[in-house]
Design a protein around this motif. Structure first.
Motif, PDB file in Angstrom:
ATOM      1  N   LYS A  12      -3.604   6.143  70.927  1.00  0.00           N
ATOM      2  CA  LYS A  12      -3.032   5.275  69.908  1.00  0.00           C
ATOM      3  C   LYS A  12      -1.955   4.406  70.539  1.00  0.00           C
ATOM      4  CE  LYS A  12      -3.812   8.437  66.085  1.00  0.00           C
ATOM      5  NZ  LYS A  12      -3.186   9.198  65.004  1.00  0.00           N
ATOM      6  N   LYS A  13      -1.993   3.136  70.222  1.00  0.00           N
ATOM      7  CA  LYS A  13      -0.956   2.229  70.690  1.00  0.00           C
ATOM      8  C   LYS A  13       0.240   2.370  69.775  1.00  0.00           C
ATOM      9  CE  LYS A  13      -4.037  -1.084  72.784  1.00  0.00           C
ATOM     10  NZ  LYS A  13      -4.473  -2.481  72.843  1.00  0.00           N
ATOM     11  N   PRO A  14       1.453   2.314  70.347  1.00  0.00           N
ATOM     12  CA  PRO A  14       2.632   2.449  69.491  1.00  0.00           C
ATOM     13  C   PRO A  14       2.775   1.265  68.547  1.00  0.00           C
ATOM     14  CG  PRO A  14       3.258   1.993  71.769  1.00  0.00           C
ATOM     15  CD  PRO A  14       1.790   2.178  71.749  1.00  0.00           C
ATOM     16  N   SER A  15       3.321   1.556  67.397  1.00  0.00           N
ATOM     17  CA  SER A  15       3.529   0.499  66.408  1.00  0.00           C
ATOM     18  C   SER A  15       4.740  -0.349  66.809  1.00  0.00           C
ATOM     19  CB  SER A  15       3.750   1.104  65.023  1.00  0.00           C
ATOM     20  OG  SER A  15       4.980   1.793  64.987  1.00  0.00           O
ATOM     21  N   TRP A  17       7.472  -0.660  65.146  1.00  0.00           N
ATOM     22  CA  TRP A  17       8.707   0.094  64.898  1.00  0.00           C
ATOM     23  C   TRP A  17       8.985   1.078  66.028  1.00  0.00           C
ATOM     24  CZ3 TRP A  17      11.688  -2.168  61.762  1.00  0.00           C
ATOM     25  CH2 TRP A  17      11.189  -2.872  60.672  1.00  0.00           C
ATOM     26  N   GLN A  18       7.946   1.699  66.558  1.00  0.00           N
ATOM     27  CA  GLN A  18       8.139   2.613  67.675  1.00  0.00           C
ATOM     28  C   GLN A  18       8.579   1.859  68.921  1.00  0.00           C
ATOM     29  OE1 GLN A  18       4.275   4.398  67.705  1.00  0.00           O
ATOM     30  NE2 GLN A  18       4.937   6.191  66.543  1.00  0.00           N
ATOM     31  N   LYS A  19       8.013   0.680  69.141  1.00  0.00           N
ATOM     32  CA  LYS A  19       8.434  -0.135  70.279  1.00  0.00           C
ATOM     33  C   LYS A  19       9.884  -0.585  70.122  1.00  0.00           C
ATOM     34  CE  LYS A  19       4.075  -1.987  71.919  1.00  0.00           C
ATOM     35  NZ  LYS A  19       3.387  -3.215  72.313  1.00  0.00           N
ATOM     36  N   ARG A  21      12.217   0.975  68.377  1.00  0.00           N
ATOM     37  CA  ARG A  21      13.045   2.167  68.582  1.00  0.00           C
ATOM     38  C   ARG A  21      13.197   2.476  70.073  1.00  0.00           C
ATOM     39  NH1 ARG A  21      12.360   7.528  69.777  1.00  0.00           N
ATOM     40  NH2 ARG A  21      10.149   7.176  70.050  1.00  0.00           N
ATOM     41  N   ASN A  22      12.112   2.388  70.817  1.00  0.00           N
ATOM     42  CA  ASN A  22      12.174   2.628  72.258  1.00  0.00           C
ATOM     43  C   ASN A  22      13.071   1.610  72.956  1.00  0.00           C
ATOM     44  OD1 ASN A  22      10.469   4.829  72.124  1.00  0.00           O
ATOM     45  ND2 ASN A  22       8.639   3.647  72.562  1.00  0.00           N
ATOM     46  N   TRP A  68      10.726  -1.860  75.604  1.00  0.00           N
ATOM     47  CA  TRP A  68       9.649  -2.345  74.755  1.00  0.00           C
ATOM     48  C   TRP A  68       8.297  -2.147  75.433  1.00  0.00           C
ATOM     49  CZ3 TRP A  68       9.507  -4.358  69.831  1.00  0.00           C
ATOM     50  CH2 TRP A  68       8.327  -4.981  69.453  1.00  0.00           C
ATOM     51  N   GLY A  71       8.361   2.028  77.076  1.00  0.00           N
ATOM     52  CA  GLY A  71       8.684   3.015  76.050  1.00  0.00           C
ATOM     53  C   GLY A  71       9.193   4.337  76.568  1.00  0.00           C
ATOM     54  N   ASP A  72       8.431   5.389  76.272  1.00  0.00           N
ATOM     55  CA  ASP A  72       8.867   6.748  76.578  1.00  0.00           C
ATOM     56  C   ASP A  72       9.024   6.995  78.078  1.00  0.00           C
ATOM     57  OD1 ASP A  72       8.999   7.470  73.920  1.00  0.00           O
ATOM     58  OD2 ASP A  72       6.884   8.060  73.849  1.00  0.00           O
TER      59      ASP A  72
END
Length: 93
Positions: A12-15, A17-19, A21-22, A68, A71-72
């Motif tokens: 799954k590609k991050p949304s 909002w997750q990008k 947040r990262n 962005w 990310g993680d």
């Protein structure tokens, strides 16, 4: 040799909002890393306040961009660097 693709999970590609947040977490970790490492001494000795503003803005933009994109992975890298440099248990020795 045959590979059964029905049991494979899709990555799954991050949304957005997750990008976001990262990116914000990467910026915060980047600022903290700048604060606790000797890199901040180089910024303090710059002569012109405009140059200091440009250097810090460029650093913040790079942290946001890498947070962005990666990310993680980038957050984990910064977290490991902060832990290697600053450990609270070592403050009381």
């Amino acid at each position: 040799m045959e590979i059964d693709e029905t049991k494979m999970k899709e990555c799954k590609k991050p949304s957005v909002w997750q990008k976001l947040r990262n990116a914000v977490i990467a910026l915060l970790f980047g600022v903290f890393l700048l604060k606790v490492t000797p890199m901040s001494f180089a910024v303090v000795y710059l002569s012109n306040s405009t140059v200091i503003y440009l250097v810090l803005s460029l650093y913040a933009i790079i942290c946001l961009f890498l947070g962005w994109l990666y990310g993680d992975y980038f957050i984990g890298y910064l977290h490991a660097k902060i832990e290697n440099w600053w450990a609270p248990r070592d403050m009381f020795r």
